[in-house]
Design an enzyme around this catalytic site. Structure first.
Site, PDB file in Angstrom:
ATOM      1  N   CYS A 114       0.882  -1.086  -0.133  1.00 51.05           N
ATOM      2  CA  CYS A 114       0.039  -0.077   0.155  1.00 51.05           C
ATOM      3  C   CYS A 114       0.929   1.377  -0.020  1.00 51.05           C
ATOM      4  CB  CYS A 114      -0.911   0.182   1.061  1.00 51.05           C
ATOM      5  SG  CYS A 114      -1.553   1.641   1.511  1.00 51.05           S
ATOM      6  N   CYS A 150       0.434   3.507   2.937  1.00 54.30           N
ATOM      7  CA  CYS A 150       1.240   2.921   4.251  1.00 54.30           C
ATOM      8  C   CYS A 150       2.517   2.932   4.399  1.00 54.30           C
ATOM      9  CB  CYS A 150       0.982   1.506   4.259  1.00 54.30           C
ATOM     10  SG  CYS A 150      -0.770   1.009   4.188  1.00 54.30           S
ATOM     11  N   CYS A 166     -18.633  -5.285  17.367  1.00 53.07           N
ATOM     12  CA  CYS A 166     -19.658  -5.595  16.719  1.00 53.07           C
ATOM     13  C   CYS A 166     -20.837  -4.948  16.859  1.00 53.07           C
ATOM     14  CB  CYS A 166     -19.660  -7.343  16.552  1.00 53.07           C
ATOM     15  SG  CYS A 166     -21.220  -8.169  16.234  1.00 53.07           S
ATOM     16  N   CYS A 218     -23.877  -7.067  17.836  1.00 52.41           N
ATOM     17  CA  CYS A 218     -23.604  -7.695  19.288  1.00 52.41           C
ATOM     18  C   CYS A 218     -24.170  -6.659  20.007  1.00 52.41           C
ATOM     19  CB  CYS A 218     -22.056  -7.977  19.613  1.00 52.41           C
ATOM     20  SG  CYS A 218     -21.308  -9.079  18.580  1.00 52.41           S
TER      21      CYS A 218
END
Length: 458
Positions: free
Chosen positions: A54, A57, A181, A184
């Site tokens: 990347c 990056c 999540c 969740c």
């Protein structure tokens, strides 16, 4: 030349397999050390998820190294090669590179870093996050999930799982979740509410637990957890099964009650020996099913046991219902018989009482498996005729000796009983006169909505 070419290729391969080295102040993280270094740490962490190929990056790498050096000993800075360790990237919802996340002490839910990509911007964000963490600690906040505060949802870990769940005689429903999540988070209030209701309705025989799979990765790996939330059912000595039901409180409670009934013995069939037996059973259960069996001299032990066996069979068939089961001998509890109008129909007889509403229904069919099943089935679906318990309260109960399981013996007392029965048959004036009961109403007897309706019903 060939050797130089191989060496050049090797160096090229090494260069694309990581942007950081051991000499940097950036800690290289991977699935083997992430939980120990980051999740179980008391430190604040900035973690970059990158891919060696990347371009952004590569541009960030020197700034990330500068920030790591500046923050050394204050805030920890790490990096994950998400191209090589894509399981970690997937676990934390990484969708592009580079992604930077902030992990707080004892906080397993990371925050996304939205600041600039210069070393100064990174350091400023880290110090702000550190300041916020210290402020939370001063205020008594420790982070983590809300499950730790819920006494009815048991927090399960790598250390306590086997002892608490696998070695337990209870049935467990266990949620494996990740704090980041969204599904969740939506499930959490439903799971928490269901845990309390299930605890009450099953008297603690079915339990709900929760595992933070981002912390206790050994458990998640052991049970093949691939997505969140995942719910599994554990029974002692059996392989766990996946829960495939709905995610609302009512769905979870319904499944738990099914598990409870599948794994529980039938309710105890008790003889009415004193007032406490009747009161406790009728007040603790939604309905109490009471049978008045013929006197032992009329049936002998064999006949009585036949009637009791029918009751046990029906108690087992309807054990999913929260019903209590009682019996008494004809003549032993005359006030009870009078309040239910049972004596006029002969023996054996059966009544279903809702003590909270002081309503009852009588078995009109045969005292047999078929007849009782039809009676109870009608109750289950909300049909039947009801009347008010005589006097509007549970009647006085005599204290009697329990049946010894033997045939009856004719005694002076029993002789008097026979004499009185003959008098009742051949006299124009009955020996016993039952009070006139209220007119019966066709009212919903279902135990589903008993307490929710304001109508005059059982």
């Amino acid at each position: 030349t060939v050797r130089l070419g191989v060496l050049a290729c090797s160096l090229t391969v090494l260069s694309v397999h990581g942007l950081y080295s051991a000499s940097d102040d950036v800690v290289e993280l991977n699935p083997s050390n992430f939980n120990r270094e980051v999740i179980q740490s008391d430190s604040l962490w900035l973690v970059e998820f990158y891919a060696p190929w990347c371009g952004h990056c590569k541009n960030l790498a020197p700034e990330w190294k500068k920030a790591a050096t500046a923050l050394k000993g204050i805030v920890k800075v790490g990096a994950v090669d998400a191209d090589q360790h894509n399981s970690l990237g997937g676990q934390y919802g990484v969708r592009g590179f580079p992604s930077i996340k902030i992990f707080g002490a004892n906080k397993h839910k990371p925050e996304d870093y939205q600041g600039g990509r210069s070393s100064q911007a990174i350091v400023d964000a880290a110090l702000n996050a550190l300041r916020s963490l210290v402020k939370d600690r001063l205020g008594g906040k420790t982070g983590g999930t809300d499950y730790g505060k819920q006494k009815d949802v048991v927090e399960l870990t790598d250390d306590n799982f086997d002892r608490t769940v696998l070695d337990s005689d209870y049935v467990w429903m266990v949620e494996f979740f990740a704090p980041w999540c969204g599904h969740c988070k939506n499930l959490e209030p439903e799971w928490t509410a269901a845990a309390t209701e299930v605890k009450e309705q099953t008297k603690g025989k079915v339990k709900l637990g929760a595992v933070d799979a981002t912390v206790h990765q050994g458990l998640a790996s052991r049970y093949g957890i691939r997505g969140f939330p995942t719910i599994k059912v554990f029974r002692k000595g059996e392989e766990p099964e996946d829960y495939q039901g709905g995610r609302t409180r009512s769905d979870i409670v319904a499944r738990a009650m099914g598990l409870y009934s599948d794994n529980s013995p039938p309710p105890e069939l008790q003889e009415i020996l004193n007032e406490d037996v009747l009161k406790k059973t009728c007040e603790d259960y939604q309905l109490c099913i009471i049978s008045v069996l013929p006197h032992i001299l009329d049936t002998g032990a064999s006949g009585r046991n036949s009637y009791l066996e029918v009751m046990r069979m029906m108690a087992d068939k309807y054990k999913k219902k929260t019903w209590g089961w009682l019996w008494t001998e004809a003549g032993a509890q005359m006030d009870l018989e009078s309040s239910l109008g049972i004596g006029g129909f002969g023996y054996p007889a059966m009544a279903a009482i809702n003590a909270r509403k002081m309503k009852f229904a009588l078995l009109r069919g045969s005292f047999s498996e078929t007849g009782i099943h039809e009676f109870l089935r009608e109750l289950s679906v909300g049909r039947g005729s009801t009347a008010t318990v005589g006097g509007g309260a549970l009647p006085k109960i005599n204290t009697v000796e329990p049946w010894d399981g033997k045939d009856g013996v004719v005694s002076i007392e029993n002789s008097v009983r026979v004499h009185r029965c003959l008098s009742l048959l051949f006299s124009n004036t009955p020996f016993l006169a039952f009070p006139q009961l209220p007119m019966e109403d066709d009212i919903d007897l279902s135990d589903v909505d008993l307490d929710d309706l304001e109508k005059d019903e059982l």
